[in-house]
Design a protein around this motif. Sequence first.
Motif, PDB file in Angstrom:
ATOM      1  N   ARG A 136       0.806  -1.219   0.000  1.00 22.99           N
ATOM      2  CA  ARG A 136       0.000   0.000   0.000  1.00 22.99           C
ATOM      3  C   ARG A 136       0.843   1.275   0.000  1.00 22.99           C
ATOM      4  NH1 ARG A 136      -2.217  -3.581   3.457  1.00 22.99           N
ATOM      5  NH2 ARG A 136      -1.458  -2.489   5.296  1.00 22.99           N
ATOM      6  N   GLY A 137       1.865   1.304  -0.856  1.00 21.61           N
ATOM      7  CA  GLY A 137       2.676   2.501  -1.034  1.00 21.61           C
ATOM      8  C   GLY A 137       3.771   2.723  -0.012  1.00 21.61           C
ATOM      9  N   LEU A 157      11.343   5.415  -6.271  1.00 29.98           N
ATOM     10  CA  LEU A 157      10.279   5.936  -5.406  1.00 29.98           C
ATOM     11  C   LEU A 157      10.253   7.461  -5.438  1.00 29.98           C
ATOM     12  CD1 LEU A 157      10.688   3.537  -2.355  1.00 29.98           C
ATOM     13  CD2 LEU A 157       8.765   3.601  -3.969  1.00 29.98           C
ATOM     14  N   GLN A 180       8.660   8.770  -8.485  1.00 32.52           N
ATOM     15  CA  GLN A 180       7.211   8.577  -8.409  1.00 32.52           C
ATOM     16  C   GLN A 180       6.559   9.476  -7.351  1.00 32.52           C
ATOM     17  OE1 GLN A 180       6.978   4.371  -7.533  1.00 32.52           O
ATOM     18  NE2 GLN A 180       7.335   3.780  -9.668  1.00 32.52           N
ATOM     19  N   GLN A 222       7.031   9.469  -4.216  1.00 28.60           N
ATOM     20  CA  GLN A 222       6.789   8.743  -2.973  1.00 28.60           C
ATOM     21  C   GLN A 222       7.968   9.004  -2.031  1.00 28.60           C
ATOM     22  OE1 GLN A 222       5.251   4.689  -3.299  1.00 28.60           O
ATOM     23  NE2 GLN A 222       5.112   5.006  -5.519  1.00 28.60           N
TER      24      GLN A 222
END
Length: 192
Positions: A98-99, A138, A141, A143
Amino acid sequence: MPILALPTRRTFPSELVPDEAHVVQFYTHDGVLLDGLASSFGKALRAGEAVVIVMTKSHERGLRKRLTAQGINLKEAAEQGRFVAMDACKALDLFMDRGAPNRQKFLHKFGNIIRDAENAADVRNRRVMVFGEMVAVLWKQEQVDAAIRLEQLWNELARTRFFFLHCAYPAKGMQGEPYHTICAEHAVVIPA
């Protein structure tokens, strides 16, 4: 806080860095990054050490080309377990939930990978050389929290396994508090 900030160089100055260091390099040109990695990893493979790379496909192709040009037999090293190559995007799928990085999955998977590489090395009691680019994936992206958490998990893994970790991020867009937080998770910072 970083223990050392090194000037930009065409090759990575591994002789200046502790054996178990966690290094981050910010780069503006892929060639500079790959030339430095090829120099360090070529020396390690010739010495019988183990190398684990978790890279984007384009960087992996560039590194393989450079190592092969040095006369390194990557197929043989891979068969011996001394050269492990993983796609950074696919590797994230092994432990992301979930990320966010799942601590247990990451420590188990990469702890085993590094242990196996240690066991495959011709030289005992030597570090495993690791290059990790999952954090840059990441970051790209957006994140950022996941990238920072993954850096922390690498540091946690370093308390139980003996390895040298080199991370890298494109320098573009690296600024502000997240940049400083990333730097603080590393022993050595190599600016662009």
